[in-house]
Design an enzyme around this catalytic site. Structure first.
Site: not given
Length: 245
Positions: A154, A39, A188, A60, A87
């Site tokens: 998106y 992450d 989330t 990244d 993900n």
């Protein structure tokens, strides 16, 4: 009963320090796998909380040399990589296309398409170099399959990821299976800031009458990565409480 084929295998989870990534990492660890959480921030701390079979590294996903280097570090640490939960991604503020800036679209494309592409490509290259079998699960979205007013940018990135998933599944078979999960409304950090009025409208259009949980998505991802799904590739798996039924 444990899922077949997860124990003692090694998986990379991008976007692993929260949300779907964290829940999936925890599920894979419960199944006896080793997991590398990648992450942009928080991965090392989160891995420390999960236990000794978890490795946390900063990544990244939009930086090509970094992707190659970090995946190489994971392989060196564990000796192998058997699969990827691809993900990492970002959301966007809801706005009409006519009011969307090019910079906003480019940011989404850089992470949700470019970053996902780089990670998937690296996993495919590692599998090919080792002559091994592997499984990849990409996080797409139901918005990539239908019109989504005010989420056009998106949605476009998730539609692109669906296309990449299908192409990779055909190109990499039979050694590598590639599938995508299409989460609907899930609790989330990305949805936590949703205004109450918006949340109520979204919930009203879900036949099961609620938001899903990250652990429910993790269960689907774990199954797709496991040997319980040996004949499953190129698939798109909605987990949305019936929203797109």
């Amino acid at each position: 009963m444990p899922l077949k084929g997860l124990a003692e295998r090694v998986f990379i989870v991008t976007g692993g320090s929260s949300g779907l990534g964290l829940a999936t990492a925890a599920r894979l660890l419960e199944e006896g796998a080793s997991v590398a959480l990648l992450d942009i921030e928080g991965a090392e701390r989160t891995a420390g909380e999960l236990g000794r079979e978890a490795l946390g590294l900063s990544l990244d996903v939009t930086v090509e040399p970094e992707v190659k280097s970090v995946f190489g570090a994971v392989r060196k640490h564990f000796g192998r990589i058997d699969g990827l939960f691809n993900n990492a991604g970002i959301g966007s503020a809801a706005r009409p296309l006519a009011e969307t800036e090019l910079a906003d679209l480019e940011r989404l494309l850089r992470v949700n398409v470019g970053g996902a592409f780089l990670c998937m490509r690296e996993m495919l290259r590692i599998a090919a170099a080792s002559n091994g079998r592997a499984a990849i699960v990409n996080t797409a979205s139901g918005t990539g399959m239908r019109g989504a007013p005010n989420l056009g940018s998106y949605s476009a990135t998730k539609a692109a990821l669906i296309a990449l998933t299908r192409a990779a599944a055909l190109e990499a078979a039979p050694a590598v299976r590639v599938n995508a999960v299409l989460p609907g409304p899930i609790d989330t950090p990305m949805t936590a800031a949703m205004p109450d009025a918006v949340r109520e409208r979204v919930t009203a259009r879900v036949p099961l009458g609620r938001f899903g949980t990250a652990t429910e998505v993790a269960a689907l991802v774990a199954w797709l990565l496991s040997d319980e799904a040996p004949y499953v590739t190129g698939g798109l798996y909605s987990i949305d409480g019936g929203e797109t039924a």
